[in-house]
Design an enzyme around this catalytic site. Structure first.
Site, short mmCIF file in Angstrom:
data_model
loop_
_atom_site.label_atom_id
_atom_site.label_comp_id
_atom_site.label_asym_id
_atom_site.label_seq_id
_atom_site.Cartn_x
_atom_site.Cartn_y
_atom_site.Cartn_z
N GLY A 69 0.85 -1.19 0.00
CA GLY A 69 0.00 0.00 0.00
C GLY A 69 0.88 1.23 0.00
N CYS A 96 5.24 -6.22 1.79
CA CYS A 96 5.62 -4.81 1.84
C CYS A 96 4.88 -4.10 2.98
CB CYS A 96 5.39 -4.18 0.47
SG CYS A 96 6.20 -2.59 0.27
N TYR A 97 3.96 -3.19 2.69
CA TYR A 97 3.19 -2.53 3.75
C TYR A 97 2.53 -3.56 4.66
CZ TYR A 97 -0.30 0.59 5.89
OH TYR A 97 -1.08 1.29 6.78
N HIS A 183 8.10 -7.78 -3.58
CA HIS A 183 6.81 -8.14 -4.23
C HIS A 183 6.94 -9.44 -5.03
CE1 HIS A 183 4.60 -4.44 -3.31
NE2 HIS A 183 5.81 -3.91 -3.27
N GLU A 185 4.58 -10.94 -6.51
CA GLU A 185 3.53 -11.04 -7.54
C GLU A 185 3.96 -10.49 -8.90
OE1 GLU A 185 3.59 -9.13 -4.91
OE2 GLU A 185 2.74 -7.15 -5.24
N ASP A 241 -15.79 -11.80 -23.66
CA ASP A 241 -16.57 -11.90 -22.41
C ASP A 241 -18.01 -12.30 -22.69
OD1 ASP A 241 -14.22 -10.89 -21.49
OD2 ASP A 241 -14.98 -8.88 -21.07
N LYS A 383 -9.75 -11.80 -16.55
CA LYS A 383 -9.80 -11.96 -18.01
C LYS A 383 -9.07 -13.23 -18.49
CE LYS A 383 -10.73 -9.79 -22.00
NZ LYS A 383 -11.96 -9.03 -22.27
#
Ligand code: XMP
Length: 527
Positions: A69, A96-97, A183, A185, A241, A383
């Site tokens: 964050g 992190c945060y 991070h 990710e 979609d 997606k």
């Protein structure tokens, strides 16, 4: 028709029985964390940072991930979490945060570091405990922080460090609480997947039961039960979609599904053909194709202002859709291809993060006054999962991998006023651009590729004759989220082939330019 009620089609329990929650502290990466968790076949949802420990228990998650964050933990108004979450007994990974918050709550000290770290860094693993199992002594990671944990109580064991961050990862000695300053990710942390796997599988004890095949089967059963013998209307746009939404519904209720495709005359070359073929040949659905070309072109005549084009197109679309829907008797439900990011960004997810401000172009949205009950079977999916599901349901790869196409279609790529003749020129040029990108094997590597017809004419020479004709701009971008984008560094030979073919084959064009602007400051579309 019954009254409108936005529904939450709950993910069938058995495929989502291993749930991990990402608690969002305002991170730009919260959605990415959730996607990475799902890539490990563990179902994951994003929830608000102020969710209570009691609410969390109701979700029965196997683990919690506290996101990063932008705030500093001691700042006034910095998002905090319910400290009782550390007492629930399920594993927690603070990123992190999230790490700073966990350490702060459990006896650590966070400081603003003199040397902020943004970008690539090398982390040295000092303890190959469960979290770092199978990882080398040193590995590249992505850092993005101003604060860091300066000291931890004896309750924490440091697991890793960098040259400027002595406590880059920690583990609590008696609680299942872990923290990492970097991070995992983002792709710049190459072993981030291994670390998340260790957390989810070894530490949280997940087995990895989230599979789209199971999701499809159970969603189809759930839809069948909910809809009973009612009729459902589904708008098809040509995009992935709506096609996947319709395919799921067709599998669930077959002939009780009626699809509507509005041809607004602003579609790409052969655009609807693939959709019509798929939904009449493969799925044999009740398909209504509305020929709206005349109506759209006349409402757009002489209009040059982009937002006014959008407004008129949106209005005409609703009118066409309403008229066609009224011909379909006994329809109770309206199916829409809403995805998880739309749900999060609109702030509509139960326990989900509050709406963030996002510029929305949305054209083609249908108003509540239509009075249907909504069915949104994709509202829990990202997606990339929708594309996988489409393949799972047997949709052709060409349809599943199609680049996004804006609701107002070619109207925002035909700059200035719009005529059928200009649209035809643009359609031909666009088909060459896309065809050549596909032939070069670059369609899947690029995110959105198209041609734009510019409202200028320039001098050229063809044979012995002087020409004064149109210019086409070619746009190709690479992006993950369409909020920022880079222009694609296409090979010169490919650009040359595209240019030669357009000038030779498309009557009325004597000049081709390649758009080398990134977003921001330019946008992807030209209008
Ligand atoms: P921009 O041009 O804002 O586009 O960089 C970002 C993404 O949004 C698409 N786009 C639209 N989609 N209606 C839509 O449904 C619109 O009015 C619209 N305008 C832009 C664009 O194609 C890109 O994928």
């Amino acid at each position: 028709m019954s009254t409108t009620a936005a529904s939450h089609d709950v993910v069938p329990v058995s495929v989502a029985d291993e749930r991990v929650l990402v608690i969002d502290f305002g991170s730009q990466y919260a959605q990415l964390i959730a996607r990475r968790v799902r890539e490990q076949n563990v179902y994951c949802e994003i929830v608000r940072h102020d969710i209570t420990a009691e609410r969390i228990r109701k979700h029965s998650p196997r683990g919690l991930i506290l996101s990063g964050g932008p705030s500093s933990v001691y700042e006034d108004g910095a998002p905090q979490c319910d400290p009782a979450i550390f007492e629930i007994g399920i594993p927690v990974l603070g990123i992190c945060y999230g790490m700073q918050l966990a350490c702060n709550a459990l006896g650590g000290q966070v400081e603003n570091t003199p040397s902020r770290e943004y970008g690539r860094s090398r982390v040295e693993v000092t303890s190959h405990s469960d979290l770092f199992a199978g990882m080398p002594e040193a590995t590249d990671v992505w850092m993005s922080h101003g604060d860091q944990v300066a000291q931890v109580s004896d309750d924490f064991m440091p697991l890793a460090k960098t040259s400027t961050c002595p406590i880059a990862a920690v583990k609590h000695s008696s609680l299942p609480v872990y923290g990492i300053q970097f991070h995992p990710e983002v792709t710049h942390t190459p072993l981030g997947g291994t670390l998340l796997h260790n957390f989810l599988i070894s530490i949280c004890g997940c087995k990895g039961t989230w599979h789209l095949g199971d999701f499809a089967r159970e969603t189809i059963d759930a839809l069948r039960e909910r809809i009973g013998d009612s009729r459902v209307i589904c708008g098809l746009s040509g995009g992935v979609d709506s096609a996947v939404t319709a395919a799921l519904l067709y599998e669930a209720i077959g002939s009780q599904l009626s699809c509507i495709l509005v041809d607004n005359g602003l579609l790409r070359k052969d655009e609807q053909a693939a959709v019509i073929l798929e939904f009449t040949e493969h799925f044999k659905a009740d398909l209504h194709v509305v020929d709206g070309e005349e109506r759209f072109l006349s409402t757009l005549a002489g209009i040059t202002e982009p937002q006014e084009k959008r407004r008129r197109i949106g209005h005409a679309f609703i009118e066409c859709f309403k008229e066609e829907a009224a011909k379909i008797e006994d329809a109770t439900y309206l199916a829409q291809g809403t995805l998880y990011p739309d749900v999060i960004e609109s702030g509509a997810a139960p326990d989900g993060p509050a709406a963030t401000i996002k510029l929305h172009h949305n054209v083609g949205g249908l108003p509540d006054e239509l009075g249907f009950e909504l069915v949104e079977p994709l509202r829990d999916l990202f997606k990339d999962e929708v594309r996988k599901l489409g393949l799972e349901l047997g949709l052709p790869p060409d349809l599943v991998w199609r680049h996004p196409f804006p609701g107002p279609g070619l109207a925002v790529r035909c700059l200035g006023d719009i005529t059928r003749e200009k649209l035809d020129v643009l359609r031909e040029a666009d088909a060459i651009v896309v065809g050549e990108i596909k032939a070069a094997g670059l369609y899947r590597e690029t995110s959105q590729v198209f041609a734009v017809l510019l409202p200028v004419q320039s001098v050229g020479v063809m044979g012995d004759a002087r020409t004064y004709e149109n210019a086409i701009a070619v746009r190709s971008v690479n992006t993950d989220d369409f909020m920022t984008a880079d222009w694609s560094h296409l090979p010169y030979e490919l650009l040359a082939r595209i240019s030669t073919r357009i000038i030779n084959e498309v009557k009325g064009v004597n000049r081709v330019c390649y758009d080398i602007s990134s977003k921001p400051p330019a946008t992807i579309e030209w209008e």
